[in-house]
Each structure stands twice: as C-alpha cells, then as structure tokens.
Write an enzyme that holds these catalytic residues in place. Structure first.
Site, short mmCIF file in Angstrom:
data_model
loop_
_atom_site.label_atom_id
_atom_site.label_comp_id
_atom_site.label_asym_id
_atom_site.label_seq_id
_atom_site.Cartn_x
_atom_site.Cartn_y
_atom_site.Cartn_z
N ASP A 99 46.42 87.54 -1.31
CA ASP A 99 46.09 88.90 -1.71
C ASP A 99 45.70 88.98 -3.18
O ASP A 99 46.57 88.97 -4.05
CB ASP A 99 47.31 89.78 -1.43
CG ASP A 99 47.08 91.22 -1.78
OD1 ASP A 99 45.91 91.63 -1.87
OD2 ASP A 99 48.07 91.96 -1.98
N ASP A 152 39.53 92.82 -3.57
CA ASP A 152 40.85 92.65 -2.97
C ASP A 152 40.79 91.95 -1.60
O ASP A 152 40.51 92.58 -0.58
CB ASP A 152 41.47 94.04 -2.83
CG ASP A 152 42.88 93.99 -2.30
OD1 ASP A 152 43.40 92.89 -2.02
OD2 ASP A 152 43.48 95.08 -2.15
#
Ligand SMILES: *[C@@H]1O[C@H](CO)[C@@H](O)[C@H](O)[C@H]1NC(C)=O
Ligand SMILES: *[C@@H]1O[C@H](CO)[C@@H](O)[C@H](O)[C@H]1NC(C)=O
Ligand SMILES: *[C@@H]1O[C@H](CO)[C@@H](O)[C@H](O)[C@H]1NC(C)=O
Length: 475
Positions: A107, A300
């Site tokens: 992430d 992201d």
C-alpha cells in the site's frame, strides 16, 4: 446480467463480510479453490530452477546459515497476487527469527506495517497469524497501535522484529501486532498490510521498511516500482490471479518501454506519494486543473479505484452521453451506457497516461448500464483531494523514487501487458535471502509523536480492503 449484478453486490458486501472469496459468477465453490491450484502445472526448467533456489534459501535461512554467501544485495523482486479481479494486490514479507512469511497488501497510500496476532479475536478468521512467542528476536513494545482506514480499522500493540522482503532484511522494524481487525479488511491468505508511503504519516511513528532501506543506501538505486496485472475484464477470473511484481532497488526494464517520466512530488509534501493532477482528458475533451493543493493526488496502490472531488467527477461524466449519478448503494458513483467505450487519460504535470476502457468499466449492472471506476470522494485533513488507485496504475509501470522524491510512470512493455488475463501460478509467500541487513533507526520516542487520526468517507464500498489505506490522514 444478473450474474454481473451479483458480482457487484458481492463486491459491495465484501467489506462487511468475511465471505469474500468473492464469488465470481459461475464459480461454484469459491472458498474451496486451493490457493496453489495452478502452482504445479506446466513447470518449466526455469520454474524448477527458481523453485530449487528458493527452497534452498528458505531452508538455509530457517536454519541460520548465510544464505548465498553474498554479503550485500542491492535489489530484489517480490511477486504479487491479484485478489478479486483487481480489488487488491499483495506480496509477502517474512518476520522473526526463524523467519515466517506472511502475505501483505502493498500500500503506497499508508506507512505502517501490521499483521494479525496469534491472539487475534476479531476479523482474523482463517488468516495466518504471527506468533510472537516463536520469534527469538521479537520485542513487545507494550504500546497500543490503532490504524483507521476508510473501510475499518486494525488495533493491537506495537512490537519490533527482523523483517525481510525481496532479499532485504531490517532488524528492529517496528510494526503493529493486531488482535482486533474490522471484518473484511483481511481476506485469507492475506495477514496484514505493508505501508509504502513516508514516515510522516506512520501511525506507529516508526520509519517504514522501504524508507529505512532507501535511506541507508541498501538499494542499488533509490527506487521501488510496481507492475500490476488486469483481470477485471476477465469473466473467468479466479479469486486469486498472478498480480505482477514489486521491485526494490531497481526498475525492471523488461516491463516498460521508452523513458520513465519522473515528476517531483511537491516540495515538503513527503507523506502520501503526492503529485498534482494537472489534466484529465475524457472522450477527447480536456479538463485542466491548477497545480495547487486542490489538485493534489495520492498515487495509491492500496486503493482499487480513482476518487476525486464531486464537481470534477460530475464534469468528467458530463462528457459521457447517457451517464447518470448512482443512487442508494451507488451514491457517489456514476453509471453510463455499456456500449460506450470510455477513454480517460490523466496527466500529472508531464506526459498524459491513458486508462483502458476495460479499467474504466468496473462492472455491468444491467443490460445497458455499466458502473464507472471514477467516483466522488471527500477527503479531509491533509489528505489529497484525489486518490488515484489501481484503475490507473494497471495502465503504467510506476516508480516511487526516494531521492529526489518523485514518482515516475512509463508505458508498459508487451512482456507486461501479456500478463493481463493470463493464466499462471500464484506466487507463494517467500522469505527470500536476507542479505543487505539494516537496522531500523526510529526509536520508541517517535511512537509517541505521531497522532494520526483518520476520517472515513461514504462511498468506500468499492474500495476494497486495506486498500483504502490511502485515506488515512494527518489531522
Ligand atoms: C505484549 O505485552 C502486553 C502487556 O504489556 C500483553 O498484553 C500482550 O499480549 C503482549 N503482546 C504480544 C504480541 O506479545
Ligand atoms: C523482469 O520482468 C520479467 C518479465 O516479467 C521477468 O521475467 C524477470 O524475471 C524480471 N526480472 C527481475 C530481476 O525480477
Ligand atoms: C477511444 O480510443 C480508441 C482508441 O484509442 C478509439 O478507437 C475510440 O474511438 C475512442 N473512443 C472515443 C469515444 O473517443
């Protein structure tokens, strides 16, 4: 059509349930699919070679020998798995002495590492868990840890231990050992999440693993990079599919063509991986934005879709004839006619990168209506206005550079795009050879300094799992 709708509803329910082994239509018994279901098929000599090398390194590492005799290794690759038709992408880390490997969501939208604790009581059913008592190097810091995402939270205590990834090893890495996790955040075989953004937004206050490695010069080149596969358009996609790869310390030149177009992240904003979103082109029409904070975007990998301010999202869909705002569970989303191929491109101050119509089309809802992958998002605190997730990142090779702090995109090579919708083995969690050993610098003081809180936003439903990690904000 009904089955597409069921699939969509399955996605919608995903966060709220543990039944995630998300039934693709026509998959009779998804939970029963063995995770390594294809691992033994069609092994080539090269596969066997890799298996043999890996097997030896795991055992050497397990029994404490020096693995390859090489004192320092400057780069490494971690193979990824694509979970639930592009909903999330995970790789693996190994924790402790002897090392035990865990699958973790990778992430770039958050900065903490955490895994499910052996004592985990909620949200960890069927998930492999970390047993701190089995590691001779684990230290219990006896400090609470709690991280909130748009879709839930993970809570436990902070500990530290040796963490390995892609052939690198960091001693005394601080991470969360979680015994309470919101339902749906973890889906077997994923045990936690590895944050790959900057230390300033680490809830733990600890320096993230990647930043310790990059900052200590352990990498040949101060970069990490992603290639993510596409399966969203494959009606035969399994729950787990090959996901592409993540590299530390180098870029894999086989996976892109042409130059990598690097853009610096705005000065002083090392927190999320931020770039100003300067232009969106939709069906040939251009929307431009000033390169000020109002157009900042977090790049992201942990977010499935692309979220942005409602006015910009409305403007985008206004270029697609027949599109309409969703309602009910689809509030914040838009539908559009399935017979329209939607071409959207994004530019971040440099070149413009197009998103394939297959990625824009999240799913088919009815005979004529499709659901778009861009949705309205209201962020808060210091979080950027836009969250640019995998819908976009599947279309480029992406490079996250420590110094100078910047993000680069390049066109995918044929070797990369050939992996979309392609059969292949699911990588197993690896330990890797520990070579470039580094000690984490962040002391426990830092733990007290980070008061990170988060906000949640309503249309999280399609931003799966940890995934929404991208939206933790520093208030
Ligand atoms: C860490 O120590 C606390 C007590 O300070 C204890 O409650 C907890 O179970 C320990 N956790 C682990 C993972 O060892
Ligand atoms: C680079 O990518 C190619 C194509 O996927 C792969 O075969 C190769 O092993 C990768 N190289 C490294 C060092 O990871
Ligand atoms: C989208 O792009 C493709 C190829 O680039 C083109 O064939 C198609 O006509 C475009 N569609 C629209 C609606 O602009």
């Amino acid at each position: 059509m009904l089955s597409s709708l069921q699939w969509t509803l399955a996605i919608l329910l995903l966060i709220a349930s543990d039944t995630l082994a998300a039934p693709r239509p026509n998959t009779a018994s998804p939970q029963a699919i063995p995770l390594v279901r294809r691992a033994h098929n069609r092994r080539t000599t090269q596969d066997w070679g890799e298996w043999a090398k890996n097997h030896r390194e795991i055992l050497t590492s397990k029994y404490g020998g020096s693995s390859t005799g090489v004192a320092k290794r400057g780069s490494g690759t971690n193979l990824l798995t694509n979970q639930n038709a592009d909903s999330s992408y995970y790789g693996s880390v190994a924790i402790g002495t002897p090392p035990v490997s865990f699958n973790v969501i990778l992430d770039t939208g958050s900065s903490d590492l955490w895994v499910a604790d052996n004592a985990c009581v909620t949200g960890c059913k069927n998930v492999p868990k970390f047993q701190s008592s089995q590691s001779s190097t684990f230290k219990n810091m006896s400090k609470p840890f709690n991280i909130q995402y748009g879709s839930g939270e993970a809570a436990g205590i902070l500990g530290s231990d040796t963490v390995q990834m892609a052939g690198f090893s960091v001693a005394n890495q601080v991470f969360g050992v979680c015994n309470a996790v919101s339902s749906g955040l973890l889906n077997n075989p994923v045990s936690g999440l590895l944050g790959l953004a900057w230390n300033t937004i680490a809830t733990s206050g600890a320096t993230p693993l990647w930043q310790t490695l990059a900052g200590s010069g352990a990498w040949d080149s101060p970069v990490m990079s992603f290639h993510l596969t596409r399966f969203v358009d494959d009606s035969q996609a399994q729950t787990l599919e090959p996901g592409g790869s993540f590299t530390m310390g180098f870029v894999n030149q086989s996976l892109y063509t042409g130059d990598i177009d690097f853009q610096n992240i705005p000065s002083g904003s090392e927190s999320y991986w931020i770039l100003p979103l300067t232009e969106i082109t939709v069906q040939g029409a251009s929307m431009t934005f000033p390169s000020t904070q109002s157009s900042f975007a977090a790049i992201d990998t942990g977010t499935t879709l692309v979220g942005g301010p409602s006015s910009a999202i409305a403007q985008l869909y206004s270029q697609i004839p027949g599109s309409a705002p969703g309602s009910g569970n689809f509030e914040g989303y838009y539908t559009y006619p399935c017979n329209t191929q939607v071409n959207v491109s994004l530019a971040f101050g440099g070149k413009s990168w197009s998103i394939s119509p297959q990625d824009f089309r999240l799913t088919q809802l009815t005979q004529s209506e499709c659901l778009g992958a861009f949705f309205e998002l209201t962020t808060g605190g210091s979080a950027p206005a836009w969250i640019v997730g995998d819908t976009f990142l599947k279309n480029v090779y992406s490079v996250f550079r420590f110094n100078p702090p910047s993000i680069g995109f390049a066109a995918l090579s044929e070797a990369a795009t050939a992996q979309n919708d392609a059969d292949g083995p699911i990588p197993s969690a690896t330990i890797g050879s520990a070579a470039a050993a580094v000690s984490a610098s962040s002391g426990t003081d830092a733990v007290n300094s980070a008061a990170v809180s988060a906000y949640s936003f309503s249309p999280v439903v399609l931003m799966i799992a940890g995934v929404v990690a991208g939206v933790v904000s520093l208030l």
